[in-house]
Design a protein around this motif. Sequence first.
Motif, PDB file in Angstrom:
ATOM      1  N   LEU A  66       0.810  -1.217   0.000  1.00  0.00           N
ATOM      2  CA  LEU A  66       0.000   0.000   0.000  1.00  0.00           C
ATOM      3  C   LEU A  66       0.844   1.268   0.000  1.00  0.00           C
ATOM      4  CD1 LEU A  66      -2.821  -1.068   2.485  1.00  0.00           C
ATOM      5  CD2 LEU A  66      -2.922  -0.930  -0.010  1.00  0.00           C
ATOM      6  N   PRO A  70       1.303   2.738  -4.690  1.00  0.00           N
ATOM      7  CA  PRO A  70       0.948   4.127  -5.051  1.00  0.00           C
ATOM      8  C   PRO A  70       2.166   4.983  -5.390  1.00  0.00           C
ATOM      9  CG  PRO A  70      -0.249   3.439  -3.093  1.00  0.00           C
ATOM     10  CD  PRO A  70       0.784   2.398  -3.356  1.00  0.00           C
ATOM     11  N   PHE A 210      -1.444   0.798 -11.296  1.00  0.00           N
ATOM     12  CA  PHE A 210      -1.715   0.565  -9.873  1.00  0.00           C
ATOM     13  C   PHE A 210      -2.294  -0.821  -9.638  1.00  0.00           C
ATOM     14  CE2 PHE A 210      -4.745   0.718  -6.313  1.00  0.00           C
ATOM     15  CZ  PHE A 210      -3.868   1.003  -5.284  1.00  0.00           C
ATOM     16  N   MET A 214      -0.420  -3.834  -7.432  1.00  0.00           N
ATOM     17  CA  MET A 214      -0.986  -4.389  -6.206  1.00  0.00           C
ATOM     18  C   MET A 214      -0.831  -5.910  -6.149  1.00  0.00           C
ATOM     19  SD  MET A 214      -2.211  -2.038  -4.148  1.00  0.00           S
ATOM     20  CE  MET A 214      -3.556  -2.711  -3.171  1.00  0.00           C
ATOM     21  N   ILE A 258      -9.568  -4.071  -0.834  1.00  0.00           N
ATOM     22  CA  ILE A 258      -8.810  -2.819  -0.761  1.00  0.00           C
ATOM     23  C   ILE A 258      -8.694  -2.190  -2.143  1.00  0.00           C
ATOM     24  CG2 ILE A 258      -6.530  -1.837  -0.298  1.00  0.00           C
ATOM     25  CD1 ILE A 258      -6.210  -3.885   1.934  1.00  0.00           C
ATOM     26  N   MET A 259      -8.428  -3.007  -3.148  1.00  0.00           N
ATOM     27  CA  MET A 259      -8.321  -2.499  -4.511  1.00  0.00           C
ATOM     28  C   MET A 259      -9.652  -1.940  -5.004  1.00  0.00           C
ATOM     29  SD  MET A 259      -5.912  -5.480  -6.165  1.00  0.00           S
ATOM     30  CE  MET A 259      -6.129  -4.861  -7.826  1.00  0.00           C
ATOM     31  N   VAL A 261     -12.126  -0.655  -3.216  1.00  0.00           N
ATOM     32  CA  VAL A 261     -12.400   0.617  -2.538  1.00  0.00           C
ATOM     33  C   VAL A 261     -11.515   1.725  -3.106  1.00  0.00           C
ATOM     34  CG1 VAL A 261     -12.257   1.839  -0.334  1.00  0.00           C
ATOM     35  CG2 VAL A 261     -13.205  -0.475  -0.416  1.00  0.00           C
ATOM     36  N   THR A 262     -10.227   1.419  -3.286  1.00  0.00           N
ATOM     37  CA  THR A 262      -9.293   2.422  -3.789  1.00  0.00           C
ATOM     38  C   THR A 262      -9.653   2.863  -5.199  1.00  0.00           C
ATOM     39  OG1 THR A 262      -7.527   1.439  -2.460  1.00  0.00           O
ATOM     40  CG2 THR A 262      -6.872   2.934  -4.208  1.00  0.00           C
ATOM     41  N   VAL A 263      -9.929   1.913  -6.075  1.00  0.00           N
ATOM     42  CA  VAL A 263     -10.264   2.244  -7.458  1.00  0.00           C
ATOM     43  C   VAL A 263     -11.579   3.008  -7.533  1.00  0.00           C
ATOM     44  CG1 VAL A 263     -10.884   1.259  -9.698  1.00  0.00           C
ATOM     45  CG2 VAL A 263      -8.932   0.351  -8.437  1.00  0.00           C
ATOM     46  N   LEU A 265     -12.911   5.025  -5.211  1.00  0.00           N
ATOM     47  CA  LEU A 265     -12.652   6.402  -4.774  1.00  0.00           C
ATOM     48  C   LEU A 265     -11.879   7.172  -5.836  1.00  0.00           C
ATOM     49  CD1 LEU A 265     -11.703   5.801  -1.022  1.00  0.00           C
ATOM     50  CD2 LEU A 265     -13.862   6.681  -1.937  1.00  0.00           C
ATOM     51  N   TYR A 266     -10.909   6.509  -6.445  1.00  0.00           N
ATOM     52  CA  TYR A 266     -10.110   7.164  -7.483  1.00  0.00           C
ATOM     53  C   TYR A 266     -10.980   7.556  -8.674  1.00  0.00           C
ATOM     54  CZ  TYR A 266      -6.553   7.639 -11.129  1.00  0.00           C
ATOM     55  OH  TYR A 266      -5.776   8.098 -12.161  1.00  0.00           O
TER      56      TYR A 266
END
Length: 283
Positions: A66, A70, A210, A214, A258-259, A261-263, A265-266
């Motif tokens: 993490l 990034p 990204f 990961m 996690i991926m 959620v991150t993607v 939000l991105y």
Amino acid sequence: MTRNERNWLLVAPAAGWFLVMLVLPLSVVLIFSFGERGAAGGYVPAFTFEQYANLPARLTAFKNTLILAPLGTLAAMLIAYPLAYQLAVRTSAKWKTLLLVLVIVPFWTSILIRSYAWIFILGGRGIPALLEAVGIGGVQLIYTPFAVLVGIVYGYLPLMVFPIYVSLDRLDKRLLEASSDLGARPLATFFKVTVPLSIPGVATGCMLVFILLMGEFLIPALLGGGKVFFVGNALVDLFLQSRNWAYGSAVAFTLILIMLVTVTLYMRVIARLNTQRDDMSVM
């Protein structure tokens, strides 16, 4: 045949592929994550949250992933954008093809060979030896987070360059001329016209790099030397060596969450930036 039936017929092959190659494997991973490890390894059916409770044991792998994924994505973007800009805007048409081929050339060689090349460059007989020759000794580059960061940026840089290049190459050059005619300086034109219009390419490149980073495991294994490892390395250990499939599934499914959620939000941030860009263009 109605229009809806034709649409479903066209979508069916992609939907079937998506179901078989993504949904079903993820469902198996989710089911396994609630199971237990057998006496000889593998998977024993059960329903327990024990595997998720043991996730802190792999906290270092998650932390490295993490942080470095990034950072690697950001570093690749900062290096790729000027290169893509030079190729798309500043380079004449007769040289573009040759330079684009040179960007692709590293992909013609196995990532394993390229990683071993970096082991030599960053190892004791490479850059540290040169630094020692000029009086700077005791520099450790290989088997450090820096070495892994260099490896992933080098390995994934072409994947960042091409989406940005395509976005910049399709840029209407008349907009740049209009900005100059209205009195904007080149730097102002770059940040207020070129960069906003290239956001789709930047977003695509960042997401592509990204997501792949990961799940990376080869580069950390070679350039990290067992000292810097990603979640991908932990999964290799759990599935192939420890044969703890239940725990490995829990780690894998957590990484997937996690991926996601991150993607998500991105993509929301990128959508908001695109909306602001469209509003500015209308005004």
